[in-house]
Every structure is written in C-alpha cells, then in structure tokens.
Design a protein around this motif. Structure first.
Motif, PDB file in Angstrom:
ATOM      1  N   LEU A   1       6.791  46.931 101.452  1.00 36.97           N
ATOM      2  CA  LEU A   1       5.591  46.176 101.118  1.00 36.97           C
ATOM      3  C   LEU A   1       4.478  47.120 100.641  1.00 36.97           C
ATOM      4  O   LEU A   1       3.736  46.797  99.704  1.00 36.97           O
ATOM      5  N   ARG A   2       4.380  48.283 101.255  1.00 36.82           N
ATOM      6  CA  ARG A   2       3.388  49.264 100.795  1.00 36.82           C
ATOM      7  C   ARG A   2       3.725  49.769  99.391  1.00 36.82           C
ATOM      8  O   ARG A   2       2.827  49.990  98.572  1.00 36.82           O
ATOM      9  N   ALA A   3       5.002  49.975  99.115  1.00 41.41           N
ATOM     10  CA  ALA A   3       5.403  50.387  97.767  1.00 41.41           C
ATOM     11  C   ALA A   3       5.082  49.295  96.754  1.00 41.41           C
ATOM     12  O   ALA A   3       4.665  49.582  95.622  1.00 41.41           O
ATOM     13  N   ALA A   4       5.261  48.035  97.143  1.00 43.41           N
ATOM     14  CA  ALA A   4       4.923  46.923  96.260  1.00 43.41           C
ATOM     15  C   ALA A   4       3.430  46.887  95.968  1.00 43.41           C
ATOM     16  O   ALA A   4       3.001  46.645  94.833  1.00 43.41           O
ATOM     17  N   ILE A   5       2.618  47.142  96.996  1.00 41.67           N
ATOM     18  CA  ILE A   5       1.162  47.190  96.822  1.00 41.67           C
ATOM     19  C   ILE A   5       0.788  48.281  95.824  1.00 41.67           C
ATOM     20  O   ILE A   5      -0.015  48.066  94.909  1.00 41.67           O
ATOM     21  N   LEU A   6       1.381  49.457  95.986  1.00 39.49           N
ATOM     22  CA  LEU A   6       1.077  50.560  95.074  1.00 39.49           C
ATOM     23  C   LEU A   6       1.498  50.226  93.655  1.00 39.49           C
ATOM     24  O   LEU A   6       0.773  50.523  92.698  1.00 39.49           O
ATOM     25  N   ALA A   7       2.663  49.600  93.502  1.00 37.97           N
ATOM     26  CA  ALA A   7       3.132  49.238  92.161  1.00 37.97           C
ATOM     27  C   ALA A   7       2.150  48.297  91.467  1.00 37.97           C
ATOM     28  O   ALA A   7       1.830  48.469  90.287  1.00 37.97           O
ATOM     29  N   PHE A   8       1.661  47.303  92.202  1.00 39.20           N
ATOM     30  CA  PHE A   8       0.725  46.363  91.583  1.00 39.20           C
ATOM     31  C   PHE A   8      -0.619  47.025  91.319  1.00 39.20           C
ATOM     32  O   PHE A   8      -1.257  46.775  90.296  1.00 39.20           O
ATOM     33  N   ALA A   9      -1.053  47.890  92.233  1.00 39.21           N
ATOM     34  CA  ALA A   9      -2.308  48.611  92.028  1.00 39.21           C
ATOM     35  C   ALA A   9      -2.236  49.484  90.776  1.00 39.21           C
ATOM     36  O   ALA A   9      -3.243  49.660  90.072  1.00 39.21           O
ATOM     37  N   MET A  10      -1.054  50.008  90.473  1.00 34.55           N
ATOM     38  CA  MET A  10      -0.885  50.825  89.274  1.00 34.55           C
ATOM     39  C   MET A  10      -1.098  50.011  88.005  1.00 34.55           C
ATOM     40  O   MET A  10      -1.395  50.559  86.944  1.00 34.55           O
ATOM     41  N   GLY A  11      -0.949  48.709  88.103  1.00 37.81           N
ATOM     42  CA  GLY A  11      -1.262  47.854  86.958  1.00 37.81           C
ATOM     43  C   GLY A  11      -2.738  47.510  86.891  1.00 37.81           C
ATOM     44  O   GLY A  11      -3.315  47.415  85.802  1.00 37.81           O
ATOM     45  N   LEU A  12      -3.371  47.373  88.057  1.00 38.43           N
ATOM     46  CA  LEU A  12      -4.789  47.005  88.080  1.00 38.43           C
ATOM     47  C   LEU A  12      -5.694  48.118  87.565  1.00 38.43           C
ATOM     48  O   LEU A  12      -6.833  47.851  87.168  1.00 38.43           O
ATOM     49  N   VAL A  13      -5.224  49.366  87.574  1.00 35.50           N
ATOM     50  CA  VAL A  13      -6.065  50.447  87.067  1.00 35.50           C
ATOM     51  C   VAL A  13      -6.353  50.284  85.579  1.00 35.50           C
ATOM     52  O   VAL A  13      -7.294  50.891  85.052  1.00 35.50           O
ATOM     53  N   PHE A  14      -5.568  49.464  84.897  1.00 35.34           N
ATOM     54  CA  PHE A  14      -5.760  49.250  83.465  1.00 35.34           C
ATOM     55  C   PHE A  14      -6.701  48.080  83.177  1.00 35.34           C
ATOM     56  O   PHE A  14      -6.879  47.697  82.022  1.00 35.34           O
ATOM     57  N   LEU A  15      -7.311  47.527  84.232  1.00 31.86           N
ATOM     58  CA  LEU A  15      -8.125  46.331  84.085  1.00 31.86           C
ATOM     59  C   LEU A  15      -9.290  46.522  83.116  1.00 31.86           C
ATOM     60  O   LEU A  15      -9.682  45.590  82.403  1.00 31.86           O
TER      61      LEU A  15
END
Length: 215
Positions: free
Chosen positions: A50-64
């Motif tokens: 679940l923590r890895a999933a959070i990091l994966a999604f956060a890596m997309g939000l940095v492009f916001l």
C-alpha cells in the motif's frame, strides 16, 4: 462573472496532465491489488504494498503543475494562487476516489489501520504538490514534474533505508514506534501544506534559479 469562472475551469482542466496522473494511479492500484495474491505472506506485505502504491500515485501528482504555456498564462489577470488552487481542486476528487479504491483492494483482514495510512497518503500527496509549487516559484521551469519526481523518489528511499530511529517513518503496524511515526507524518503533512500555500503566493520580487545574464 460565473461564465468567466466556468471558462477558466474548463481551460485549466484541459491543461492538467490527466494521462500521467491516470497512468500513475493505475500503476498504484495494480500494486495495491497484489495484496490479494500474497497468500500467507499478506499479513506483512499489505502495508509495504500500500505504501508503494501511494508512492506510485504521488509520482504522478508531481506533474500537476506542468504547463508548457506557463510563461504565457503568467500574464493573464488570474492570479497564480487561484490557478494553483483550481488545479488542486480539480484533481482532488480523483485522488479521493483513487485512495478509496486502493484501500478496498486490500482484503479487510490484512488492511492496515485506515486512519494511519490515510495520513501517510495525505502527507505523500501534499509533499508531491508542494514540491512542484516550490519549483515553480523558484525557477522558470515549465515542467517541474521530472525534478520533483526524482527528489520524491530519492527522499523516500533515503527515509526508508537511512532514517535514524528517532525519525523512523516506515514502521510496521506492530512496531512500538507506530504512533510516534504518525506524529511525524502529521508534521510532514502540515509542513507540506504550509510550503504549498506560501509557495503559491505571487512573490513581491521575482526570484529565479537561473542566473541573470549581462545587461
């Protein structure tokens, strides 16, 4: 005035990196879903997945805040805080929906404490956006996503591997430091929000990471 707000919302929505955010979200959900196939090891694998999933999604939000037309839109009468707030507001429902699905993908009998991991997710997402806001404020980059993504990934690995015991963040549920670790996550969340709010304000004087050339 309402018509202008609708036009602004539509215009900003069109510039959001939905493809990158969607790809990161799909990757994160796939990682979270692996907890359903973990078998007997699911009890201790659910939280790291679940923590890895959070990091994966956060890596997309940095492009916001990536916006190739940034230097063009900076001359419009709409303030930067409003533009940043609108981008965050538009993506917030998708973030909430993604997190709900990610939690539901983890079987209830091995699901970590929801409130605690939600705090971790909120801090990670806030740090991702705050990093992009800080780069936009301090540089002329139109695409802050790549350097922020590199920084987020590096800092996450360092926090996982090299954090001293008194600042441990990624601890298992049965660790005695669980409550203290989430106090630290709360501090990170508050700090990220503060950085994001301050960074989104139009600076009185324009500062840039690029050195000014000779006049």
């Amino acid at each position: 005035m309402p018509g202008l707000r609708v036009e602004l919302t539509v215009a900003v929505a069109r510039t959001l990196p939905w493809g990158v955010v969607g790809a990161a979200g799909a990757t994160g959900l796939l990682i979270a879903a692996l907890s359903r196939t973990a078998g007997e090891e699911g009890d201790w694998l659910a939280l790291p997945l679940l923590r890895a999933a959070i990091l994966a999604f956060a890596m997309g939000l940095v492009f916001l805040l990536d916006d190739p037309a940034r230097h063009t839109t900076s001359t419009v009468p709409t303030s930067r805080p409003l533009r940043v707030a609108l981008r965050v507001a538009l993506v917030a429902p998708a973030v909430a929906a993604w997190w709900t699905v990610a939690l539901l993908l983890v079987p209830p009998d091995i699901r970590p404490p929801v409130a605690a991991v939600t705090l971790e997710a909120g801090a990670a997402f806030a740090l991702a956006v705050a990093g992009a806001v800080a780069v936009v404020r301090c540089s002329d980059l139109t695409r802050p996503g790549p350097p922020v993504a590199a920084g987020l990934l590096t800092s996450s690995l360092l926090a996982l591997l090299l954090s001293p015991p008194w600042w441990a963040l990624f601890v298992p549920v049965d660790d005695d430091r669980w409550a203290a670790a989430h106090d630290r996550w709360a501090v990170l969340l508050a700090g990220a929000v503060a950085v994001g709010v301050v960074g989104a304000v139009e600076p009185v004087r324009r500062w840039s990471l690029r050195r000014a050339g000779p006049r």
